[in-house]
Scaffold this motif. Sequence first.
Motif, mmCIF file in Angstrom:
data_model
loop_
_atom_site.group_PDB
_atom_site.id
_atom_site.type_symbol
_atom_site.label_atom_id
_atom_site.label_comp_id
_atom_site.label_asym_id
_atom_site.label_seq_id
_atom_site.Cartn_x
_atom_site.Cartn_y
_atom_site.Cartn_z
ATOM 1 N N MET A 133 0.852 -1.191 0.000
ATOM 2 C CA MET A 133 0.000 0.000 0.000
ATOM 3 C C MET A 133 0.888 1.241 0.000
ATOM 4 N N ASP A 134 0.584 2.194 -0.908
ATOM 5 C CA ASP A 134 1.423 3.390 -0.951
ATOM 6 C C ASP A 134 1.051 4.358 0.162
ATOM 7 N N GLU A 135 1.933 5.335 0.401
ATOM 8 C CA GLU A 135 1.769 6.274 1.501
ATOM 9 C C GLU A 135 0.515 7.127 1.350
ATOM 10 N N LYS A 136 0.203 7.504 0.100
ATOM 11 C CA LYS A 136 -0.971 8.347 -0.132
ATOM 12 C C LYS A 136 -2.248 7.653 0.313
ATOM 13 N N LEU A 137 -2.394 6.364 -0.053
ATOM 14 C CA LEU A 137 -3.573 5.611 0.323
ATOM 15 C C LEU A 137 -3.628 5.409 1.845
ATOM 16 N N THR A 138 -2.473 5.168 2.435
ATOM 17 C CA THR A 138 -2.399 5.018 3.893
ATOM 18 C C THR A 138 -2.904 6.269 4.596
ATOM 19 N N GLN A 139 -2.458 7.436 4.128
ATOM 20 C CA GLN A 139 -2.870 8.701 4.727
ATOM 21 C C GLN A 139 -4.361 8.952 4.543
ATOM 22 N N ASP A 199 -3.897 -6.180 3.654
ATOM 23 C CA ASP A 199 -3.269 -7.334 3.005
ATOM 24 C C ASP A 199 -4.168 -8.563 3.049
#
Length: 246
Positions: free
Chosen positions: A1-7, A22
């Motif tokens: 998961m990329d950082e943008k989606l995490t944020q 996951d």
Amino acid sequence: MDEKLTQMLKYLRLGGLLGNWDRYLSIAQKGNYSHARLLEHVVEQEYQLKKENARKMRLTRARIPEKYVIETFPFDRQPKLNKKKIVNMYDRFDYMEKCRNLIFMGPTGTGKTGLATAFLTHAIDRGYNGRFVPFAELVEQLYQSVADHTEARVIRSFAATDCLVIDELGYVEVEPVQVGLFFTLMNKRHKKKTTLITSNLGFSQWSSFLKNDHLTAALIDRLTENSHVVNMKNCVSLRPKLDPVT
């Protein structure tokens, strides 16, 4: 998961989705769920997580000193207590749905606080907010509110609580101004919210600490108009064997 989606997930407070990302991907890759069913599963899991977190928050805010549940109450050691009546009131849940008060009366150590706490916890588990407060602490808060002119706010806060446990009513004598504020609070809750009271004194003895026969009679009249009274005067002390649930 990329950082943008995490944020984005953090911003939306979708902690369940973030923590199980996951696992959900693995489920999707196995193809056992349709797209619609997988989305339903994710939403259901997030919903249950938020419900449980909200329940835990309500439980924390209730300030219950020791968390008891009805399943662990030692009815076998209280043969004079009507277990069928207690469990029936608990299961019917009309004390919340019909805003009925519960008043537990009896000697110290007989389990009054444990039962009141169990009924409070039951209400919290069913989505209501609640509060546990010893009578001495409640009247002290009401008394202090007069000094800083916040009595209306303090009364409004306690009056708005869905299920309020007032523990150990009768252990302290109160000043006339405290009696008046306490009566005002009970009057505001009358038939609108549920109040659970524990007391080591019978109704005939309440005037001994309230010191106002007129207000005492009016208070008892309002409390008992729509209440279940549990008489535990013939019960035995359970201390120190009533253990809290972890």
